[in-house]
Motif scaffolding. Structure first.
Motif, PDB file in Angstrom:
ATOM      1  N   HIS A   1      -4.643 -15.700  17.067  1.00  0.00           N
ATOM      2  CA  HIS A   1      -3.470 -15.377  17.879  1.00  0.00           C
ATOM      3  C   HIS A   1      -3.152 -16.573  18.774  1.00  0.00           C
ATOM      4  O   HIS A   1      -2.093 -16.654  19.369  1.00  0.00           O
ATOM      5  CB  HIS A   1      -3.820 -14.257  18.879  1.00  0.00           C
ATOM      6  CG  HIS A   1      -3.640 -12.890  18.347  1.00  0.00           C
ATOM      7  ND1 HIS A   1      -4.681 -12.046  18.118  1.00  0.00           N
ATOM      8  CD2 HIS A   1      -2.525 -12.192  18.022  1.00  0.00           C
ATOM      9  CE1 HIS A   1      -4.218 -10.899  17.675  1.00  0.00           C
ATOM     10  NE2 HIS A   1      -2.922 -10.960  17.613  1.00  0.00           N
TER      11      HIS A   1
ATOM     12  N   PRO B   1       1.859 -12.754  15.062  1.00  0.00           N
ATOM     13  CA  PRO B   1       1.647 -11.608  15.948  1.00  0.00           C
ATOM     14  C   PRO B   1       0.764 -10.525  15.314  1.00  0.00           C
ATOM     15  O   PRO B   1       0.546 -10.539  14.096  1.00  0.00           O
ATOM     16  CB  PRO B   1       3.065 -11.080  16.197  1.00  0.00           C
ATOM     17  CG  PRO B   1       3.921 -11.679  15.147  1.00  0.00           C
ATOM     18  CD  PRO B   1       3.250 -12.909  14.648  1.00  0.00           C
ATOM     19  N   SER B   2       0.293  -9.641  16.160  1.00  0.00           N
ATOM     20  CA  SER B   2      -0.538  -8.534  15.689  1.00  0.00           C
ATOM     21  C   SER B   2       0.247  -7.702  14.664  1.00  0.00           C
ATOM     22  O   SER B   2       1.427  -7.440  14.849  1.00  0.00           O
ATOM     23  CB  SER B   2      -0.913  -7.680  16.901  1.00  0.00           C
ATOM     24  OG  SER B   2      -1.779  -6.674  16.493  1.00  0.00           O
ATOM     25  N   GLY B   3      -0.427  -7.361  13.597  1.00  0.00           N
ATOM     26  CA  GLY B   3       0.215  -6.523  12.578  1.00  0.00           C
ATOM     27  C   GLY B   3       1.046  -7.303  11.574  1.00  0.00           C
ATOM     28  O   GLY B   3       1.683  -6.726  10.697  1.00  0.00           O
ATOM     29  N   SER B   4       1.029  -8.649  11.651  1.00  0.00           N
ATOM     30  CA  SER B   4       1.877  -9.427  10.749  1.00  0.00           C
ATOM     31  C   SER B   4       1.258  -9.616   9.361  1.00  0.00           C
ATOM     32  O   SER B   4       1.928 -10.104   8.451  1.00  0.00           O
ATOM     33  CB  SER B   4       2.190 -10.794  11.376  1.00  0.00           C
ATOM     34  OG  SER B   4       0.998 -11.454  11.741  1.00  0.00           O
ATOM     35  N   GLY B   5      -0.030  -9.274   9.214  1.00  0.00           N
ATOM     36  CA  GLY B   5      -0.649  -9.362   7.884  1.00  0.00           C
ATOM     37  C   GLY B   5      -1.738 -10.413   7.772  1.00  0.00           C
ATOM     38  O   GLY B   5      -2.224 -10.710   6.678  1.00  0.00           O
ATOM     39  N   LYS B   6      -2.187 -10.961   8.899  1.00  0.00           N
ATOM     40  CA  LYS B   6      -3.178 -12.047   8.869  1.00  0.00           C
ATOM     41  C   LYS B   6      -4.506 -11.613   8.246  1.00  0.00           C
ATOM     42  O   LYS B   6      -5.034 -12.281   7.363  1.00  0.00           O
ATOM     43  CB  LYS B   6      -3.437 -12.587  10.292  1.00  0.00           C
ATOM     44  CG  LYS B   6      -2.182 -13.065  11.004  1.00  0.00           C
ATOM     45  CD  LYS B   6      -2.492 -13.670  12.364  1.00  0.00           C
ATOM     46  CE  LYS B   6      -3.114 -12.698  13.350  1.00  0.00           C
ATOM     47  NZ  LYS B   6      -2.259 -11.567  13.736  1.00  0.00           N
ATOM     48  N   SER B   7      -5.047 -10.490   8.723  1.00  0.00           N
ATOM     49  CA  SER B   7      -6.344 -10.047   8.192  1.00  0.00           C
ATOM     50  C   SER B   7      -6.215  -9.626   6.730  1.00  0.00           C
ATOM     51  O   SER B   7      -7.130  -9.861   5.931  1.00  0.00           O
ATOM     52  CB  SER B   7      -6.901  -8.882   9.012  1.00  0.00           C
ATOM     53  OG  SER B   7      -7.180  -9.327  10.318  1.00  0.00           O
ATOM     54  N   THR B   8      -5.078  -9.038   6.386  1.00  0.00           N
ATOM     55  CA  THR B   8      -4.861  -8.641   4.987  1.00  0.00           C
ATOM     56  C   THR B   8      -4.896  -9.886   4.102  1.00  0.00           C
ATOM     57  O   THR B   8      -5.538  -9.897   3.045  1.00  0.00           O
ATOM     58  CB  THR B   8      -3.497  -7.913   4.853  1.00  0.00           C
ATOM     59  OG1 THR B   8      -3.469  -6.853   5.815  1.00  0.00           O
ATOM     60  CG2 THR B   8      -3.283  -7.378   3.468  1.00  0.00           C
TER      61      THR B   8
ATOM     62  N   VAL C   1       0.854  -1.184   0.000  1.00  0.00           N
ATOM     63  CA  VAL C   1       0.000   0.000   0.000  1.00  0.00           C
ATOM     64  C   VAL C   1       0.894   1.239   0.000  1.00  0.00           C
ATOM     65  O   VAL C   1       2.024   1.203   0.471  1.00  0.00           O
ATOM     66  CB  VAL C   1      -0.984   0.053   1.208  1.00  0.00           C
ATOM     67  CG1 VAL C   1      -2.020  -1.033   1.123  1.00  0.00           C
ATOM     68  CG2 VAL C   1      -0.256  -0.010   2.532  1.00  0.00           C
TER      69      VAL C   1
ATOM     70  N   ILE D   1       2.896  -5.084   2.911  1.00  0.00           N
ATOM     71  CA  ILE D   1       2.172  -5.785   3.983  1.00  0.00           C
ATOM     72  C   ILE D   1       2.318  -7.299   3.842  1.00  0.00           C
ATOM     73  O   ILE D   1       2.521  -7.995   4.823  1.00  0.00           O
ATOM     74  CB  ILE D   1       0.679  -5.385   3.985  1.00  0.00           C
ATOM     75  CG1 ILE D   1       0.541  -3.854   4.105  1.00  0.00           C
ATOM     76  CG2 ILE D   1      -0.060  -6.061   5.127  1.00  0.00           C
ATOM     77  CD1 ILE D   1      -0.881  -3.359   4.083  1.00  0.00           C
TER      78      ILE D   1
HETATM   79  N1  LIG Z   1      -4.691   0.047   3.937  1.00  0.00           N
HETATM   80  C1  LIG Z   1      -3.609   0.063   4.730  1.00  0.00           C
HETATM   81  N2  LIG Z   1      -2.774   1.114   4.723  1.00  0.00           N
HETATM   82  C2  LIG Z   1      -1.650   1.117   5.484  1.00  0.00           C
HETATM   83  N3  LIG Z   1      -1.293   0.102   6.292  1.00  0.00           N
HETATM   84  C3  LIG Z   1      -2.087  -0.963   6.336  1.00  0.00           C
HETATM   85  C4  LIG Z   1      -3.292  -1.056   5.568  1.00  0.00           C
HETATM   86  N4  LIG Z   1      -3.876  -2.237   5.833  1.00  0.00           N
HETATM   87  C5  LIG Z   1      -3.088  -2.856   6.721  1.00  0.00           C
HETATM   88  N5  LIG Z   1      -2.013  -2.092   7.034  1.00  0.00           N
HETATM   89  C6  LIG Z   1      -0.913  -2.453   7.933  1.00  0.00           C
HETATM   90  O1  LIG Z   1      -0.457  -3.746   7.585  1.00  0.00           O
HETATM   91  C7  LIG Z   1      -0.093  -4.491   8.715  1.00  0.00           C
HETATM   92  C8  LIG Z   1      -0.864  -5.804   8.735  1.00  0.00           C
HETATM   93  O2  LIG Z   1      -2.233  -5.556   9.047  1.00  0.00           O
HETATM   94  P1  LIG Z   1      -3.270  -6.723   9.360  1.00  0.00           P
HETATM   95  O3  LIG Z   1      -4.555  -6.103   9.717  1.00  0.00           O
HETATM   96  O4  LIG Z   1      -3.260  -7.659   8.210  1.00  0.00           O
HETATM   97  O5  LIG Z   1      -2.589  -7.405  10.631  1.00  0.00           O
HETATM   98  P2  LIG Z   1      -3.071  -8.641  11.516  1.00  0.00           P
HETATM   99  O6  LIG Z   1      -2.003  -9.662  11.444  1.00  0.00           O
HETATM  100  O7  LIG Z   1      -4.437  -9.041  11.115  1.00  0.00           O
HETATM  101  O8  LIG Z   1      -3.093  -8.005  12.969  1.00  0.00           O
HETATM  102  P3  LIG Z   1      -4.091  -8.291  14.204  1.00  0.00           P
HETATM  103  O9  LIG Z   1      -3.640  -9.587  14.793  1.00  0.00           O
HETATM  104  O10 LIG Z   1      -3.814  -7.146  15.123  1.00  0.00           O
HETATM  105  O11 LIG Z   1      -5.490  -8.313  13.698  1.00  0.00           O
HETATM  106  C9  LIG Z   1      -0.361  -3.593   9.914  1.00  0.00           C
HETATM  107  O12 LIG Z   1       0.841  -3.000  10.303  1.00  0.00           O
HETATM  108  C10 LIG Z   1      -1.334  -2.561   9.387  1.00  0.00           C
HETATM  109  O13 LIG Z   1      -1.197  -1.349  10.057  1.00  0.00           O
END
Ligand SMILES: Nc1ncnc2c1ncn2[C@@H]1O[C@H](COP(=O)(O)OP(=O)(O)OP(=O)(O)O)[C@@H](O)[C@H]1O
Ligand SMILES: [Mg+2]
Length: 241
Positions: free
Chosen positions: A199, A39-46, A11, A20
């Motif tokens: 998690h 871990p949180s922020g590792s990209g799972k939801s993406t 992004v 990401i």
């Molecule tokens: N549209 C976006 N613009 C900028 N950064 C983004 C965007 N979408 C996600 N991110 C960043 O990408 C990283 C991964 O986000 P994601 O939501 O996939 O994490 P996650 O593993 O699901 O975390 P959690 O366990 O906290 O839900 C994070 O650092 C988030 O801030």
């Protein structure tokens, strides 16, 4: 059934490019239960959003049953998603003022179907999660565990090929977590294909296989055994709905 080949998601934030997901190659067989931990922020939801066709990769290929789905036009993509994929989100995403029954019927409204048939399918899904008694109750009046069960029924109602669950136990206490995990185990026994982000290593341990994601990269690991699990105190957080 699913094949991601060198999928990346980048992004642009102002002048900065944020990577990401990096070169994710992943296959999921039909009937497999895959867990993704990290871990949180590792990209799972993406990654889940890409698998669920809610978002498109910036590079790489996504094939679903051999069909390259990332290149489908928006309208076809929505139909494909509605027909083949069921979602369970951490925050439930129910319509608070609607009844349990209505919430579960929602995904069926996008296809031509008689009201009676819609109700039958919704009741069947609610039966599977033990919520048939509460079909008339408004979602806002349900407990956290009940909300999550309704959310699972909604994901099942279309009889999707693939069930995607993003932290389905993340907002539940230990006991409710056990209930939700047993529903996922039952779905696995029915031969459903499930990808679950968590998690929680205990939740991951019910899957056939689990992958770890760190800083947007997938690392394959050996299956978990119970001996590796560290007991963790669940945080009880009930979001507004
Ligand atoms: N549209 C976006 N613009 C900028 N950064 C983004 C965007 N979408 C996600 N991110 C960043 O990408 C990283 C991964 O986000 P994601 O939501 O996939 O994490 P996650 O593993 O699901 O975390 P959690 O366990 O906290 O839900 C994070 O650092 C988030 O801030
Ligand atoms: Mg997330």
């Amino acid at each position: 059934m699913i094949l991601l080949s060198e999928v990346s998601k980048t992004v642009v934030d102002g002048r900065r490019k944020i990577s990401i997901l990096k070169d994710i190659t992943l296959s999921v067989q039909s009937g497999e239960f895959l867990a993704i931990v990290g871990p949180s922020g590792s990209g799972k939801s993406t990654l889940m959003n890409l698998l669920g066709l809610l978002d498109k990769p910036t590079a790489g290929q996504y094939q679903f049953d051999g069909q390259p789905v990332s290149s489908l036009p928006a309208g076809k993509l929505a139909t494909f998603r509605n027909r083949h994929i069921g979602f369970v989100f951490q925050s439930f995403m129910l319509m608070p003022r609607m009844s349990v029954l209505r919430n579960v019927e929602l995904p069926l409204l996008y296809q031509p179907m008689r009201g009676k048939e819609r109700k039958r399918l919704a009741c069947e899904a609610l039966e599977q999660v033990g919520m048939i008694e509460k079909i008339k109750q408004k979602a806002i009046h349900l407990s956290g565990g009940e909300r999550q069960r309704v959310a699972i029924a909604r994901a099942l109602v279309n009889n999707p090929r693939l069930i995607l669950a993003d932290e389905p136990t993340g907002n539940l206490d230990e006991e409710l977590k056990g209930e939700i995990l047993s529903i996922f185990l039952a779905l696995k026994q029915q031969g459903r294909t499930i990808v679950m982000v968590t998690h929680d290593r205990e939740a991951a341990s019910i899957a056939d296989r689990y992958l770890t994601i760190r800083h947007g990269e997938l690392v394959e690991e050996t299956p978990l055994t119970r001996a590796h699990l560290t007991p963790q105190k669940a945080e009880v957080v009930y979001p507004s709905i």
